[in-house]
Design an enzyme around this catalytic site. Structure first.
Site, short mmCIF file in Angstrom:
data_model
loop_
_atom_site.label_atom_id
_atom_site.label_comp_id
_atom_site.label_asym_id
_atom_site.label_seq_id
_atom_site.Cartn_x
_atom_site.Cartn_y
_atom_site.Cartn_z
N CYS A 4 0.80 -1.23 0.00
CA CYS A 4 0.00 0.00 0.00
C CYS A 4 0.83 1.27 0.00
CB CYS A 4 -0.92 0.01 1.22
SG CYS A 4 -2.09 -1.35 1.19
N1 LIG Z 1 -2.64 -6.17 1.99
C1 LIG Z 1 -3.02 -5.05 2.58
O1 LIG Z 1 -2.59 -4.76 3.71
C2 LIG Z 1 -4.02 -4.11 1.93
C3 LIG Z 1 -4.63 -3.13 2.74
C4 LIG Z 1 -5.56 -2.27 2.18
C5 LIG Z 1 -5.83 -2.36 0.84
N2 LIG Z 1 -5.23 -3.29 0.05
C6 LIG Z 1 -5.60 -3.32 -1.36
O2 LIG Z 1 -6.46 -4.44 -1.60
C7 LIG Z 1 -6.20 -4.99 -2.89
C8 LIG Z 1 -5.85 -6.46 -2.76
O3 LIG Z 1 -4.65 -6.57 -2.00
P1 LIG Z 1 -4.19 -7.93 -1.31
O4 LIG Z 1 -3.10 -7.54 -0.37
O5 LIG Z 1 -5.36 -8.70 -0.81
O6 LIG Z 1 -3.57 -8.67 -2.58
P2 LIG Z 1 -3.17 -10.24 -2.71
O7 LIG Z 1 -2.15 -10.32 -3.77
O8 LIG Z 1 -2.90 -10.79 -1.35
O9 LIG Z 1 -4.51 -10.92 -3.22
C9 LIG Z 1 -5.06 -10.68 -4.46
C10 LIG Z 1 -5.67 -11.98 -4.97
O10 LIG Z 1 -6.33 -11.68 -6.20
C11 LIG Z 1 -6.16 -12.80 -7.05
N3 LIG Z 1 -6.41 -12.37 -8.43
C12 LIG Z 1 -5.63 -11.63 -9.23
N4 LIG Z 1 -6.25 -11.39 -10.41
C13 LIG Z 1 -7.45 -12.02 -10.33
C14 LIG Z 1 -8.54 -12.13 -11.22
N5 LIG Z 1 -8.53 -11.55 -12.42
N6 LIG Z 1 -9.60 -12.86 -10.82
C15 LIG Z 1 -9.63 -13.45 -9.60
N7 LIG Z 1 -8.63 -13.35 -8.72
C16 LIG Z 1 -7.55 -12.64 -9.07
C17 LIG Z 1 -4.73 -13.25 -6.77
O11 LIG Z 1 -4.55 -14.61 -7.17
C18 LIG Z 1 -4.64 -13.07 -5.25
O12 LIG Z 1 -5.02 -14.23 -4.55
C19 LIG Z 1 -5.10 -4.13 -3.50
O13 LIG Z 1 -5.67 -3.10 -4.26
C20 LIG Z 1 -4.43 -3.51 -2.29
O14 LIG Z 1 -3.81 -2.27 -2.59
C21 LIG Z 1 -4.34 -4.18 0.58
#
Ligand SMILES: NC(=O)c1ccc[n+]([C@@H]2O[C@H](COP(=O)([O-])OP(=O)(O)OC[C@H]3O[C@@H](n4cnc5c(N)ncnc54)[C@H](O)[C@@H]3O)[C@@H](O)[C@H]2O)c1
Length: 452
Positions: free
Chosen positions: A275
């Site tokens: 992030c």
């Molecule tokens: N990790 C954090 O602390 C956090 C906090 C706030 C916001 N976010 C935001 O949330 C969002 C997700 O982050 P995350 O940390 O969960 O990511 P992550 O990489 O842990 O998880 C994302 C998942 O999406 C899947 N994926 C990718 N493309 C796909 C598709 N086309 N169809 C279905 N599944 C698909 C991936 O296989 C993965 O399992 C991002 O935008 C991030 O900026 C993350």
């Protein structure tokens, strides 16, 4: 409210709605579990078949989600997962939690959102609520998601409902988890917002409605830019304190006793995670498109991005006191995850520091109880590494230990007593010691230094 909206509202209120979460990572899995726990039959969709298999086997792969919770929800038939977007046809609500990285050029990479939304669109039917949660620039929901969904011929706010609600997950935080972090919600129309607030309200304690998806998108970017800028400020203060022989950690601790108008941020080896190093650049990219030059974001990015180089310099200074060079020194990196007590290495500054030290000829090993191995492609050194034990014997074997992540599992007293030299970038050691070089604090005198 239209008949479609009223029907969905009633399904959500009675928990008869089928909930779906696309992207089952750090954000998506906890959310899916919360929906399932609050009574919705919930289906997760992810392209990663290992994640889908784990959920179907009743296992969690996210440290904040206990395996027992997934197992119980599987047994109760509340939670399942699939790689097949055909499942969308059965769903009433769909939350999108896919990655939003930056391209090398620091432009937003929207490919995951576009691909997920296109896959949803192929199975979209009237009466469904779609909520985007991925962090992104203001305008994404109405400029990118809405047109892709409306290409089906269905209209947002009329035939289907669309909202944006930023995720605020803080991995490893035992106090604040998905259910008790207030959730900001903005809809494409007032009805969209109301339906989304109803869905989240079923699983999350406090809902904060805002007037539009753009406001909701901007809220998240304000939050993360606020952190990036304040970390940049305190990192600059650390560099300043280093020159002025003042202990920045002592300064911050004393400043935080002010009961109003101050919030403590701490220096470190650079920004990490999915992030803070990334999201502000989504905002600056979009602002530049509107002809606005966002100076704070760029400046903070510059200072935070230079911290790994400062750590390299500090290691060189520390070794210099032992009449050693970085080149050829055996260096143990303590902690490679981007923050304390978690297993996430994404954008971790440790990888940059390791790359810089390796580039100067250091022999790198690492220890991290949460990261058993680092594959060759994930750091600039290009060598596969395995975590070495964090014990007294190990601590005595290196020319220098560089603390990059202050995991609670490390025994810092033992480290200080066994190590020849320590560079502490997190104030993990917490006190001055003759063999400890703390970032932004007065340095110990060189061994054998002579006057004249
Ligand atoms: N990790 C954090 O602390 C956090 C906090 C706030 C916001 N976010 C935001 O949330 C969002 C997700 O982050 P995350 O940390 O969960 O990511 P992550 O990489 O842990 O998880 C994302 C998942 O999406 C899947 N994926 C990718 N493309 C796909 C598709 N086309 N169809 C279905 N599944 C698909 C991936 O296989 C993965 O399992 C991002 O935008 C991030 O900026 C993350």
């Amino acid at each position: 409210m239209s008949a479609l909206a009223t029907a969905l509202r009633e399904k959500i209120a009675s928990r008869r709605a089928r909930a779906g979460v696309v992207g089952l990572g750090y954000v998506g899995l906890p959310l899916a579990v919360e929906f399932a726990r609050s009574g919705f039959r919930t289906t997760g969709i992810d392209l990663d078949d290992r994640k889908v298999a784990a959920i179907m086997d009743g296992r969690s792969y996210i440290p904040d989600v206990p395996t027992e919770d997934v197992a119980k929800l599987r047994q109760a038939n509340r939670l399942d997962a699939t790689t097949d977007f055909a499942a969308v046809a059965e769903l009433d609500t769909i939350n999108i939690c896919v990655p939003t990285p930056l391209r090398k050029s620091k432009d937003p990479d929207m490919s995951y959102i576009v691909s997920a939304v296109e896959s949803i669109a192929r199975h979209l039917r009237p009466g469904v609520l779609v909520c985007l949660e991925s962090t992104t620039y203001p305008g994404t929901t109405d400029e990118v998601v809405q047109p892709l969904l409306e290409a089906t011929g269905l209209k947002a706010g009329k035939d289907f409902f669309l909202a944006f609600s930023p995720e605020r997950v803080d991995p490893g935080n035992p106090t604040f988890q998905t259910h008790n972090v207030p959730k900001v919600v903005g809809g494409t129309t007032a009805t969209c917002a109301e339906l989304a607030a109803g869905l989240y309200g079923a699983a999350i304690e406090t809902i904060v409605p805002v007037s539009s998806t753009r406001v909701a998108e901007m809220v998240k970017l304000l939050e993360n830019t606020f952190r990036a800028v304040n970390i940049g400020l305190v990192n600059e203060l650390a560099l300043m304190c280093d020159r002025m022989n003042i202990d920045v950690w002592e300064v911050v601790e004393a400043a935080r006793t002010k009961p109003f108008g101050f919030m403590a941020f701490y220096p470190g080896p650079g920004l990490g995670g999915h992030c803070i190093p990334i999201d502000p650049f989504y905002l600056s990219w979009k602002a530049k498109q509107s002809g606005f030059d966002p100076r704070f974001i760029e400046l903070a990015g510059h200072i935070n991005g230079s911290m790994p180089h400062y750590v390299l310099e500090k290691v060189g200074e520390a070794l210099n006191t032992r009449r050693k060079a970085v080149n050829g020194s055996r260096i143990l990196i303590a902690g490679v995850a981007y923050k304390r007590d978690i297993d996430d290495m994404r954008e971790s500054p440790a990888l940059d520091v390791m790359g810089l030290l390796h580039g100067k000829g250091a022999q790198i090993s690492y220890t991290d109880p949460h990261v058993p191995e680092i594959d060759a492609r994930s750091w600039p050194g290009g060598i596969a590494l395995e975590s070495v034990p964090a014990d007294a014997q190990t601590f005595g074997q290196y020319d220098c230990i560089v603390i990059l992540t202050d995991h609670r599992a490390f025994d810092y007293a033992e480290m200080v007593s066994r190590a020849d030299l320590i560079v502490d970038t997190r104030n993990a050691v917490k006190h001055a010691a003759p063999n400890v070089f703390r970032l932004g604090a007065p340095q110990p005198a060189p061994q054998g230094a002579s006057v004249g």
